[in-house]
Design an enzyme around this catalytic site. Structure first.
Site, PDB file in Angstrom:
ATOM      1  N   GLY A 215     -30.587  71.928  24.836  1.00 41.15           N
ATOM      2  CA  GLY A 215     -31.868  72.500  24.073  1.00 41.15           C
ATOM      3  C   GLY A 215     -32.768  73.292  25.234  1.00 41.15           C
ATOM      4  O   GLY A 215     -32.261  73.703  26.375  1.00 41.15           O
ATOM      5  N   GLY A 217     -36.480  74.087  27.221  1.00 34.52           N
ATOM      6  CA  GLY A 217     -37.217  73.085  27.811  1.00 34.52           C
ATOM      7  C   GLY A 217     -36.766  72.966  29.351  1.00 34.52           C
ATOM      8  O   GLY A 217     -35.508  73.097  29.622  1.00 34.52           O
ATOM      9  N   GLY A 218     -37.593  72.536  30.346  1.00 33.74           N
ATOM     10  CA  GLY A 218     -37.096  71.965  31.637  1.00 33.74           C
ATOM     11  C   GLY A 218     -36.036  71.206  31.778  1.00 33.74           C
ATOM     12  O   GLY A 218     -35.355  71.333  32.721  1.00 33.74           O
ATOM     13  N   ILE A 219     -36.125  70.014  31.197  1.00 41.69           N
ATOM     14  CA  ILE A 219     -35.234  68.890  31.430  1.00 41.69           C
ATOM     15  C   ILE A 219     -33.807  69.201  30.981  1.00 41.69           C
ATOM     16  O   ILE A 219     -32.911  69.074  31.759  1.00 41.69           O
ATOM     17  CB  ILE A 219     -35.862  67.577  30.811  1.00 41.69           C
ATOM     18  N   GLU A 238     -26.898  76.404  20.709  1.00 41.38           N
ATOM     19  CA  GLU A 238     -27.485  77.223  19.739  1.00 41.38           C
ATOM     20  C   GLU A 238     -28.004  78.291  20.841  1.00 41.38           C
ATOM     21  O   GLU A 238     -28.134  79.620  20.537  1.00 41.38           O
ATOM     22  CB  GLU A 238     -28.715  76.574  18.724  1.00 41.38           C
ATOM     23  N   LEU A 313     -41.809  65.879  23.147  1.00 41.04           N
ATOM     24  CA  LEU A 313     -43.316  65.837  23.648  1.00 41.04           C
ATOM     25  C   LEU A 313     -43.798  64.177  23.788  1.00 41.04           C
ATOM     26  O   LEU A 313     -44.245  63.684  24.906  1.00 41.04           O
ATOM     27  CB  LEU A 313     -44.404  66.660  23.007  1.00 41.04           C
ATOM     28  N   LYS A 361     -50.312  65.019  31.920  1.00 39.95           N
ATOM     29  CA  LYS A 361     -51.521  65.415  32.423  1.00 39.95           C
ATOM     30  C   LYS A 361     -51.591  64.557  33.828  1.00 39.95           C
ATOM     31  O   LYS A 361     -52.482  63.457  33.692  1.00 39.95           O
ATOM     32  CB  LYS A 361     -52.712  65.188  31.472  1.00 39.95           C
TER      33      LYS A 361
HETATM   34  N1  COA Z   1     -50.510  64.757  25.657  1.00 36.36           N
HETATM   35  C1  COA Z   1     -50.861  65.777  26.091  1.00 36.36           C
HETATM   36  N2  COA Z   1     -50.286  66.846  26.680  1.00 36.36           N
HETATM   37  C2  COA Z   1     -48.844  66.642  26.571  1.00 36.36           C
HETATM   38  C3  COA Z   1     -48.213  65.442  26.074  1.00 36.36           C
HETATM   39  C4  COA Z   1     -48.951  64.607  25.650  1.00 36.36           C
HETATM   40  N3  COA Z   1     -48.380  63.324  24.942  1.00 36.36           N
HETATM   41  N4  COA Z   1     -47.003  65.755  26.264  1.00 36.36           N
HETATM   42  C5  COA Z   1     -46.464  67.005  26.689  1.00 36.36           C
HETATM   43  N5  COA Z   1     -48.022  67.554  26.920  1.00 36.36           N
HETATM   44  C6  COA Z   1     -48.069  68.824  27.668  1.00 36.36           C
HETATM   45  C7  COA Z   1     -47.439  68.667  28.668  1.00 36.36           C
HETATM   46  O1  COA Z   1     -48.245  68.359  29.831  1.00 36.36           O
HETATM   47  C8  COA Z   1     -47.117  70.466  28.885  1.00 36.36           C
HETATM   48  O2  COA Z   1     -48.498  71.119  29.569  1.00 36.36           O
HETATM   49  P1  COA Z   1     -48.508  71.872  30.671  1.00 36.36           P
HETATM   50  O3  COA Z   1     -47.745  73.077  30.380  1.00 36.36           O
HETATM   51  O4  COA Z   1     -49.926  72.272  30.748  1.00 36.36           O
HETATM   52  O5  COA Z   1     -47.918  71.150  31.747  1.00 36.36           O
HETATM   53  C9  COA Z   1     -46.651  70.851  27.791  1.00 36.36           C
HETATM   54  O6  COA Z   1     -47.657  69.911  26.807  1.00 36.36           O
HETATM   55  C10 COA Z   1     -45.438  70.975  27.402  1.00 36.36           C
HETATM   56  O7  COA Z   1     -44.731  69.981  27.816  1.00 36.36           O
HETATM   57  P2  COA Z   1     -43.142  69.944  28.515  1.00 36.36           P
HETATM   58  O8  COA Z   1     -42.715  68.507  28.626  1.00 36.36           O
HETATM   59  O9  COA Z   1     -43.375  70.532  29.647  1.00 36.36           O
HETATM   60  O10 COA Z   1     -42.595  70.646  27.519  1.00 36.36           O
HETATM   61  P3  COA Z   1     -41.272  71.500  27.679  1.00 36.36           P
HETATM   62  O11 COA Z   1     -41.630  72.967  28.454  1.00 36.36           O
HETATM   63  O12 COA Z   1     -40.076  70.641  28.337  1.00 36.36           O
HETATM   64  O13 COA Z   1     -40.736  71.858  26.305  1.00 36.36           O
HETATM   65  C11 COA Z   1     -40.274  71.646  23.923  1.00 36.36           C
HETATM   66  C12 COA Z   1     -40.749  70.830  25.297  1.00 36.36           C
HETATM   67  C13 COA Z   1     -41.727  72.026  23.476  1.00 36.36           C
HETATM   68  C14 COA Z   1     -39.207  72.392  24.176  1.00 36.36           C
HETATM   69  C15 COA Z   1     -39.966  70.511  23.083  1.00 36.36           C
HETATM   70  O14 COA Z   1     -40.811  69.295  22.920  1.00 36.36           O
HETATM   71  C16 COA Z   1     -39.436  71.007  21.815  1.00 36.36           C
HETATM   72  O15 COA Z   1     -40.081  72.144  21.111  1.00 36.36           O
HETATM   73  N6  COA Z   1     -38.744  70.328  21.065  1.00 36.36           N
HETATM   74  C17 COA Z   1     -38.208  70.595  19.684  1.00 36.36           C
HETATM   75  C18 COA Z   1     -37.427  71.923  19.495  1.00 36.36           C
HETATM   76  C19 COA Z   1     -36.122  71.406  20.330  1.00 36.36           C
HETATM   77  O16 COA Z   1     -35.741  70.500  20.960  1.00 36.36           O
HETATM   78  N7  COA Z   1     -35.126  72.503  20.250  1.00 36.36           N
HETATM   79  C20 COA Z   1     -33.883  72.184  20.851  1.00 36.36           C
HETATM   80  C21 COA Z   1     -32.996  73.390  20.403  1.00 36.36           C
HETATM   81  S1  COA Z   1     -33.503  74.915  21.170  1.00 36.36           S
END
Ligand code: COA
Length: 431
Positions: A215, A217-219, A238, A313, A361
């Site tokens: 997927g 994102g970083g992880i 994908e 998230l 955060k």
């Molecule tokens: N409360 C407040 N802020 C939050 C939070 C919470 N509960 N959870 C995350 N955040 C903030 C993080 O601190 C981070 O902020 P920063 O950029 O200022 O550090 C930001 O939200 C993003 O979080 P992060 O864990 O770094 O996200 P990511 O870059 O790993 O991306 C997504 C995660 C967006 C890809 C993922 O959640 C997503 O969209 N999933 C659905 C789509 C998907 O999985 N597609 C897969 C096939 S492409």
């Protein structure tokens, strides 16, 4: 007529080609770097000449001038998935949003549930038979090509001619423009200690011979970087990105133990470096297909040991994943997350991983919460979720009761929040 003659006849300047658009039209643009910068810049330039035009896309990469709250009556962006260029507009409400499973967008376009009057897309140079490859964003764009009144392509020699079901013939095209600059490059996301720790838990649970979906994102990329010592992995995903390219270069991917399209990997859009784009060029090991094919849980799930790795998230104590919004404030979209969670659940020996750092955060907020905040968009439901991984371990939820889930999830929460989560879980009769 020779295809090259037809090509020449259709060749226009971007400013001219944009005149294929009529008031009220819906323009479909491919995911990410499949967006055509010259066409969208020309549309931006002329936006005040149009009324009620919409541009629909997953993950716009650049903040074009048409993405502008003052001119939304002329041209408005409609996100199928928000990214950096569109998130603030979505949160403020002047960018619209169509909720979707990524896999279902083509069928909605084909059935007329989602409009597609015009297509604007990047394309490879034309081959001798008159075909262009929409290799960067095959996704829903192929369905839009079949429905649109006007297909307008931006042909660029840096776009690979990938194989698969991603070709458009010059006879299907209304206008062509040419550009030459390198395709936008997207590097690996930042991978910190927490991401690496989560990646290790997941990597340890992936067997040789598994087929992977990676997927966004970083992880997910942190997992991939720890798989280079594995053998005979397959790819059915994908997004093809830098992480997957690294894995291929390590020799860990052979695709030979895939049940579905053995020997080949499949993807629907690309997001990476120029090295990745060159790798995709006429590579018989790779096929790019519409997302209705790559993300169909019934097709992808035919691979045994399908591993899906996707980020969220937040998650509540029942296992509902709020992956795409923070409360009612949108952040991204569902993308292919639910498609591949369901695909992995169908697969014999399959494993669906949802990954997240335990906090946000600076450790001030737990991402494992008793209940999701009001308005949170649930991306993966409690009925589908299975493995959830933080830097504190792995919770396995499928088949578990509500109380068992709450205990498992509290067990992988940050230690500083476990007592409070237990207290709150008791208050809502989960424990
Ligand atoms: N409360 C407040 N802020 C939050 C939070 C919470 N509960 N959870 C995350 N955040 C903030 C993080 O601190 C981070 O902020 P920063 O950029 O200022 O550090 C930001 O939200 C993003 O979080 P992060 O864990 O770094 O996200 P990511 O870059 O790993 O991306 C997504 C995660 C967006 C890809 C993922 O959640 C997503 O969209 N999933 C659905 C789509 C998907 O999985 N597609 C897969 C096939 S492409």
């Amino acid at each position: 007529m020779q295809h090259s003659e037809t090509y020449k006849q259709k060749l226009r300047s971007p400013a001219d080609a944009v005149r294929e658009v009529r008031d009220g039209d819906f323009i479909v643009v491919p995911t990410g770097v499949g967006e055509p910068p010259h066409l969208l810049a020309a549309l931006s330039e002329q936006r005040r000449d149009f009324r009620d035009v919409k541009v629909g896309q997953i993950l716009a990469m650049r903040k074009y001038a048409y993405i502008d709250p003052d001119t939304v009556d002329h041209v408005r962006h409609v996100a199928y998935f928000y990214g950096g260029a569109t998130r603030a507009g979505g949160q403020a409400g002047w960018i619209d949003f169509i909720p979707n499973y990524f896999s279902e967008i083509p069928a909605k376009i084909e059935r007329g549930l989602m409009p597609a009057d015009v297509v604007f897309s990047m394309a490879s140079p034309m081959d001798e038979e008159g075909y262009f490859s929409l290799s960067l964003g095959t996704d829903y764009t192929m369905a839009a090509v079949s429905r649109a009144r006007a297909v307008v392509l931006e042909v660029n020699p840096n776009v690979p001619f990938a194989l698969g079901n991603c070709k458009v013939h010059v006879s299907q095209v209304a206008a062509l423009v040419e550009s030459e600059e390198p395709v936008l490059e997207v590097g690996l996301p930042k991978i910190g200690i927490v991401q690496e720790a989560i990646g290790k838990y997941v990597a340890d649970m992936i067997d040789d011979g598994s087929t992977l979906q990676i997927g966004y994102g970083g992880i997910p990329d942190a997992v991939v970087m720890q798989l280079t010592g594995k053998h005979d992995l397959g790819i059915h995903t994908e997004m093809i990105g830098e992480g997957i390219l690294t894995l291929i270069e390590s020799g860990a991917v052979t695709n030979k133990r895939k049940n579905y399209l053995p020997g080949k990997m499949v993807a629907t859009f690309a997001l990476g470096s120029s090295k990745l784009y060159r790798f995709m060029h006429r590579n018989p090991m790779l096929e790019m297909h519409p997302v209705s094919y790559t993300n169909d849980p019934f097709l992808a799930g035919q691979n045994d040991n399908l591993v899906a790795i996707n980020a969220t998230l937040q998650i509540d104590l029942l296992g509902q994943c709020g992956s795409e919004s923070l409360g009612s404030s949108p952040f991204s979209g569902t993308g292919g997350q639910s498609d591949f969670v369901r695909a992995a659940n169908r697969s014999r020996g399959g494993k669906a991983f949802i990954v997240l750092p335990s906090t946000a955060k600076g450790d001030s907020i737990s991402r494992i919460v008793p209940v999701l905040g009001p308005g949170t968009h649930v991306s993966t439901s409690k009925n589908d979720v299975n493995y959830v991984v933080t830097e504190y371990g792995v919770a396995q939820l499928r088949g578990k009761s509500a109380k068992q889930r709450a205990r498992e999830l509290i067990g992988i929460a940050h230690p500083a929040f476990r007592a409070e989560l237990t207290e709150q879980a008791k208050r809502i009769n989960l424990l």
